[in-house]
Enzyme design. Structure first.
Site, PDB file in Angstrom:
ATOM      1  N   ILE A  12       7.430 -10.149  75.945  1.00  0.00           N
ATOM      2  CA  ILE A  12       8.437  -9.144  76.313  1.00  0.00           C
ATOM      3  C   ILE A  12       8.497  -8.043  75.254  1.00  0.00           C
ATOM      4  N   ASP A  58       8.089 -12.485  58.738  1.00  0.00           N
ATOM      5  CA  ASP A  58       9.030 -13.435  59.347  1.00  0.00           C
ATOM      6  C   ASP A  58      10.443 -12.840  59.338  1.00  0.00           C
ATOM      7  N   ALA A  81      12.266 -11.788  68.489  1.00  0.00           N
ATOM      8  CA  ALA A  81      11.482 -12.851  67.849  1.00  0.00           C
ATOM      9  C   ALA A  81      12.089 -14.211  68.139  1.00  0.00           C
ATOM     10  N   THR A 133      18.671 -15.704  76.693  1.00  0.00           N
ATOM     11  CA  THR A 133      18.156 -16.292  77.925  1.00  0.00           C
ATOM     12  C   THR A 133      19.270 -16.889  78.788  1.00  0.00           C
ATOM     13  N   ASP A 134      18.978 -17.011  80.082  1.00  0.00           N
ATOM     14  CA  ASP A 134      19.942 -17.675  80.969  1.00  0.00           C
ATOM     15  C   ASP A 134      19.982 -19.186  80.740  1.00  0.00           C
ATOM     16  N   GLU A 135      18.969 -19.721  80.025  1.00  0.00           N
ATOM     17  CA  GLU A 135      18.905 -21.180  79.852  1.00  0.00           C
ATOM     18  C   GLU A 135      20.060 -21.715  79.024  1.00  0.00           C
ATOM     19  N   TYR A 159      14.877 -25.870  72.983  1.00  0.00           N
ATOM     20  CA  TYR A 159      14.748 -24.407  73.040  1.00  0.00           C
ATOM     21  C   TYR A 159      16.083 -23.753  73.388  1.00  0.00           C
ATOM     22  N   ALA A 161      19.067 -24.947  73.324  1.00  0.00           N
ATOM     23  CA  ALA A 161      20.116 -25.212  72.327  1.00  0.00           C
ATOM     24  C   ALA A 161      19.960 -24.269  71.134  1.00  0.00           C
ATOM     25  N   SER A 162      18.698 -24.012  70.745  1.00  0.00           N
ATOM     26  CA  SER A 162      18.486 -23.120  69.593  1.00  0.00           C
ATOM     27  C   SER A 162      18.856 -21.680  69.953  1.00  0.00           C
ATOM     28  N   LYS A 163      18.573 -21.278  71.196  1.00  0.00           N
ATOM     29  CA  LYS A 163      18.960 -19.916  71.612  1.00  0.00           C
ATOM     30  C   LYS A 163      20.494 -19.823  71.706  1.00  0.00           C
ATOM     31  N   VAL A 215       1.952 -28.844  88.920  1.00  0.00           N
ATOM     32  CA  VAL A 215       3.353 -28.618  89.310  1.00  0.00           C
ATOM     33  C   VAL A 215       4.173 -29.807  88.812  1.00  0.00           C
ATOM     34  N   ARG A 291       8.865 -32.465  83.540  1.00  0.00           N
ATOM     35  CA  ARG A 291       9.311 -32.115  82.186  1.00  0.00           C
ATOM     36  C   ARG A 291      10.562 -32.958  81.878  1.00  0.00           C
TER      37      ARG A 291
HETATM   38  P1  NAD Z   1       6.887 -14.924  73.139  1.00  0.00           P
HETATM   39  O1  NAD Z   1       6.814 -16.345  72.715  1.00  0.00           O
HETATM   40  O2  NAD Z   1       5.854 -14.375  74.041  1.00  0.00           O
HETATM   41  O3  NAD Z   1       6.914 -13.972  71.859  1.00  0.00           O
HETATM   42  C1  NAD Z   1       7.677 -14.252  70.721  1.00  0.00           C
HETATM   43  C2  NAD Z   1       7.196 -13.333  69.598  1.00  0.00           C
HETATM   44  O4  NAD Z   1       8.010 -13.603  68.438  1.00  0.00           O
HETATM   45  C3  NAD Z   1       5.740 -13.574  69.192  1.00  0.00           C
HETATM   46  O5  NAD Z   1       5.082 -12.345  69.035  1.00  0.00           O
HETATM   47  C4  NAD Z   1       5.856 -14.302  67.860  1.00  0.00           C
HETATM   48  O6  NAD Z   1       4.757 -14.064  66.985  1.00  0.00           O
HETATM   49  C5  NAD Z   1       7.146 -13.728  67.309  1.00  0.00           C
HETATM   50  N1  NAD Z   1       7.817 -14.607  66.343  1.00  0.00           N
HETATM   51  C6  NAD Z   1       8.031 -15.942  66.453  1.00  0.00           C
HETATM   52  N2  NAD Z   1       8.662 -16.396  65.356  1.00  0.00           N
HETATM   53  C7  NAD Z   1       8.865 -15.333  64.531  1.00  0.00           C
HETATM   54  C8  NAD Z   1       9.476 -15.151  63.277  1.00  0.00           C
HETATM   55  N3  NAD Z   1      10.011 -16.188  62.603  1.00  0.00           N
HETATM   56  N4  NAD Z   1       9.510 -13.915  62.739  1.00  0.00           N
HETATM   57  C9  NAD Z   1       8.955 -12.862  63.389  1.00  0.00           C
HETATM   58  N5  NAD Z   1       8.357 -12.971  64.583  1.00  0.00           N
HETATM   59  C10 NAD Z   1       8.317 -14.189  65.159  1.00  0.00           C
HETATM   60  O7  NAD Z   1       8.344 -14.767  73.758  1.00  0.00           O
HETATM   61  P2  NAD Z   1       8.841 -13.805  74.940  1.00  0.00           P
HETATM   62  O8  NAD Z   1       8.651 -14.501  76.222  1.00  0.00           O
HETATM   63  O9  NAD Z   1       8.296 -12.448  74.729  1.00  0.00           O
HETATM   64  O10 NAD Z   1      10.414 -13.806  74.636  1.00  0.00           O
HETATM   65  C11 NAD Z   1      10.995 -12.830  73.765  1.00  0.00           C
HETATM   66  C12 NAD Z   1      12.481 -13.110  73.661  1.00  0.00           C
HETATM   67  O11 NAD Z   1      13.073 -13.063  74.953  1.00  0.00           O
HETATM   68  C13 NAD Z   1      12.796 -14.504  73.114  1.00  0.00           C
HETATM   69  O12 NAD Z   1      13.912 -14.395  72.274  1.00  0.00           O
HETATM   70  C14 NAD Z   1      13.121 -15.321  74.358  1.00  0.00           C
HETATM   71  O13 NAD Z   1      14.040 -16.347  74.030  1.00  0.00           O
HETATM   72  C15 NAD Z   1      13.756 -14.266  75.230  1.00  0.00           C
HETATM   73  N6  NAD Z   1      13.644 -14.479  76.688  1.00  0.00           N
HETATM   74  C16 NAD Z   1      12.422 -14.750  77.251  1.00  0.00           C
HETATM   75  C17 NAD Z   1      12.330 -14.860  78.635  1.00  0.00           C
HETATM   76  C18 NAD Z   1      11.014 -15.135  79.326  1.00  0.00           C
HETATM   77  O14 NAD Z   1      10.993 -15.366  80.548  1.00  0.00           O
HETATM   78  N7  NAD Z   1       9.884 -15.091  78.647  1.00  0.00           N
HETATM   79  C19 NAD Z   1      13.474 -14.727  79.435  1.00  0.00           C
HETATM   80  C20 NAD Z   1      14.704 -14.472  78.807  1.00  0.00           C
HETATM   81  C21 NAD Z   1      14.770 -14.325  77.432  1.00  0.00           C
HETATM   82  O1  DAU Z   2      14.967 -18.654  82.132  1.00  0.00           O
HETATM   83  C1  DAU Z   2      14.446 -17.909  81.075  1.00  0.00           C
HETATM   84  C2  DAU Z   2      13.398 -18.711  80.349  1.00  0.00           C
HETATM   85  O2  DAU Z   2      12.245 -18.723  81.182  1.00  0.00           O
HETATM   86  C3  DAU Z   2      13.055 -18.155  78.978  1.00  0.00           C
HETATM   87  O3  DAU Z   2      14.184 -18.248  78.143  1.00  0.00           O
HETATM   88  C4  DAU Z   2      11.891 -18.944  78.347  1.00  0.00           C
HETATM   89  O4  DAU Z   2      11.524 -18.351  77.121  1.00  0.00           O
HETATM   90  C5  DAU Z   2      10.719 -18.888  79.304  1.00  0.00           C
HETATM   91  O5  DAU Z   2       9.651 -19.663  78.801  1.00  0.00           O
HETATM   92  C6  DAU Z   2      11.125 -19.416  80.684  1.00  0.00           C
HETATM   93  O6  DAU Z   2      11.419 -20.837  80.614  1.00  0.00           O
HETATM   94  P1  DAU Z   2      10.967 -21.822  81.781  1.00  0.00           P
HETATM   95  O7  DAU Z   2      10.930 -23.195  81.257  1.00  0.00           O
HETATM   96  O8  DAU Z   2      11.752 -21.574  83.020  1.00  0.00           O
HETATM   97  O9  DAU Z   2       9.475 -21.221  82.032  1.00  0.00           O
HETATM   98  P2  DAU Z   2       8.070 -21.938  82.279  1.00  0.00           P
HETATM   99  O10 DAU Z   2       7.127 -20.870  82.723  1.00  0.00           O
HETATM  100  O11 DAU Z   2       7.678 -22.826  81.167  1.00  0.00           O
HETATM  101  O12 DAU Z   2       8.379 -22.865  83.543  1.00  0.00           O
HETATM  102  C7  DAU Z   2       8.876 -22.303  84.754  1.00  0.00           C
HETATM  103  C8  DAU Z   2       9.093 -23.448  85.718  1.00  0.00           C
HETATM  104  O13 DAU Z   2       7.808 -23.979  86.100  1.00  0.00           O
HETATM  105  C9  DAU Z   2       9.857 -24.624  85.125  1.00  0.00           C
HETATM  106  O14 DAU Z   2      10.694 -25.181  86.128  1.00  0.00           O
HETATM  107  C10 DAU Z   2       8.768 -25.620  84.726  1.00  0.00           C
HETATM  108  C11 DAU Z   2       7.685 -25.373  85.770  1.00  0.00           C
HETATM  109  N1  DAU Z   2       6.295 -25.596  85.300  1.00  0.00           N
HETATM  110  C12 DAU Z   2       5.884 -25.001  84.161  1.00  0.00           C
HETATM  111  C13 DAU Z   2       4.602 -25.199  83.680  1.00  0.00           C
HETATM  112  C14 DAU Z   2       4.149 -24.571  82.379  1.00  0.00           C
HETATM  113  C15 DAU Z   2       5.421 -26.360  86.078  1.00  0.00           C
HETATM  114  O15 DAU Z   2       5.793 -26.870  87.158  1.00  0.00           O
HETATM  115  N2  DAU Z   2       4.149 -26.541  85.604  1.00  0.00           N
HETATM  116  C16 DAU Z   2       3.698 -26.031  84.435  1.00  0.00           C
HETATM  117  O16 DAU Z   2       2.522 -26.276  84.058  1.00  0.00           O
END
Ligand code: NAD
Ligand code: DAU
Length: 356
Positions: A12, A58, A81, A133-135, A159, A161-163, A215, A291
């Site tokens: 993102i 970092d 990050a 995140t919505d989680e 994850y 819980a940490s967010k 799946v 999972r």
């Molecule tokens: P990502 O894992 O693709 O990217 C995370 C980035 O943070 C990486 O470039 C990594 O190198 C960097 N990073 C990790 N630890 C670091 C540190 N200690 N210092 C500096 N940089 C560090 O994650 P993403 O999917 O792009 O998510 C970005 C943010 O959005 C996160 O905070 C995530 O919780 C949030 N978010 C993600 C989603 C999703 O669907 N992917 C949805 C809602 C919210």
């Molecule tokens: O809701 C927002 C969150 O969405 C973000 O905060 C997280 O950073 C992001 O990773 C994402 O979390 P999810 O756990 O929802 O995403 P993921 O793509 O890992 O999984 C999406 C759904 O698909 C989930 O119900 C688990 C399932 N899944 C995932 C993988 C990797 C499978 O069924 N098979 C798989 O191999």
């Protein structure tokens, strides 16, 4: 004028940096640790662009962050990050605690020190925007209303819980110190540069490689999906007009079961890159062990950001997922580079013990 973005080499964050500089000349300082999820290739189009300064480091390195703030005097810090993958947090939660909780705390401390030293006008204009995140809200039953900003926090994975902990710290820094913060809680993103450990890119990459499409459980878990560029526009809007101390839920009004997602990806690949044997990609679907603690349903009520800030997504799921599948087909080199040794180790760890 400048902004400091953390995690801007991730999925993102890199989309955000690219979109920001496509629309503005305001400089971006991009601080990223380059974990397995950080990829400078995402930002290759900015090579030589003086509006983008990449810093390898970092968010928990207080001296580094303090130095960047003093040197570049940003008007905002946007914190992307994080460790972001739920399955990795189950296998090894420690990095999640270190970056998402302790790292966010250290970043907040450095920002508070910098902000306290600004003159009053610049203090008023400054923003710390935390991307969450919505989680954090936990899991919904099928008939329950979608998460509003008032929903109680009930995180279920290391994850989430940490967010949740990081969200609470951000809130406390506003309440206690007056730090001008904003928080966004977004649903599942998809789009270009998505690391193929996550559902949608994993399915595309595995399908094209002739591998199983794993799946989890019965595949009936529900997520709300938002095209990443729409998440980026929501963050820009919240930064511009969000009310201090407020949180904004961001979502696509687009709930789908995982199985619907996988079927959609397969159907698009059947159309855009049919299998050599003419068989449908759905044949590669394999149901595997669920999972642990798997949240059943997430759904976002994005009324507040729509009514208060006038934001709504511009992509439908149909347009966004088509663009996404096409992007992966057009960027096979990016995929090949990402599928490095360490990624293969992750696949072995996460999938070898799941029964098919
Ligand atoms: P990502 O894992 O693709 O990217 C995370 C980035 O943070 C990486 O470039 C990594 O190198 C960097 N990073 C990790 N630890 C670091 C540190 N200690 N210092 C500096 N940089 C560090 O994650 P993403 O999917 O792009 O998510 C970005 C943010 O959005 C996160 O905070 C995530 O919780 C949030 N978010 C993600 C989603 C999703 O669907 N992917 C949805 C809602 C919210
Ligand atoms: O809701 C927002 C969150 O969405 C973000 O905060 C997280 O950073 C992001 O990773 C994402 O979390 P999810 O756990 O929802 O995403 P993921 O793509 O890992 O999984 C999406 C759904 O698909 C989930 O119900 C688990 C399932 N899944 C995932 C993988 C990797 C499978 O069924 N098979 C798989 O191999």
């Amino acid at each position: 004028m400048a902004i400091l973005v953390t995690g801007g080499a991730g999925f993102i964050g890199s989309n955000f940096v690219l979109d920001w500089l496509a629309q503005s000349d305001e400089m971006v300082i991009n601080l990223d640790k380059l974990t397995y999820a950080g990829n400078l290739e995402n930002l290759a189009s900015l090579d030589g662009d003086t509006r983008h300064l990449f810093v390898h480091g970092d968010i928990g390195d207080s001296a580094l962050v303090a130095g960047l703030l003093v040197e570049h005097q940003p008007r905002a810090v946007l914190n992307f990050a994080a460790e972001s993958h739920v399955d990795r947090s189950i296998h090894g939660p420690e990095e999640f605690i270190k970056t998402n909780i302790v790292g966010t705390f250290q970043l907040l401390e450095a920002v508070r020190a910098y902000w306290s030293g600004l003159d009053l006008d610049r203090q008023k204009a400054f923003r710390f925007l935390h991307v969450s995140t919505d989680e954090v809200y936990g899991s919904l039953d099928k008939d329950e209303p979608a998460f509003t900003e008032q929903h109680q926090y009930e995180p279920n994975s290391p994850y989430s819980a940490s967010k949740a902990a990081s969200d609470h710290l951000v809130r406390a820094y506003h309440h206690t110190y007056g730090l001008p913060v904003l928080t966004t809680n977004c649903s599942n993103n998809y789009g270009p540069y998505h690391f193929p450990e996550k559902l949608i890119p994993l399915m595309i990459v595995n399908a094209l490689a002739g591998k199983a499409l794993p799946v989890y459980g019965d595949g009936q878990q529900i997520r709300d999906w938002l095209y990443v560029k729409d998440h980026c526009s929501a963050i820009r809007r919240v930064l511009e007009a969000g009310e201090l101390g407020e949180t904004y839920n961001v979502g696509g009004w687009n709930e789908k079961t995982n199985l619907e997602i996988v079927h959609t990806v397969c159907a698009l690949l059947d159309e855009l890159r049919p299998r050599a044997d003419g068989q449908p990609y759905q044949q590669q679907i394999a149901y595997v062990t669920d999972r642990p603690g798997h949240d059943r349903r997430y759904a976002i009520d994005a009324t507040k950001i729509a009514e208060d800030l006038g934001w709504k997504p511009s992509e439908t799921f149909e347009t966004g997922i088509r663009k996404t599948v096409q992007w992966y087909l057009n960027n096979q080199d990016w995929v090949a580079n990402v599928l490095s040794g360490s990624y293969r180790e992750w696949l072995e760890k996460n999938y070898s013990e799941r029964q098919i």
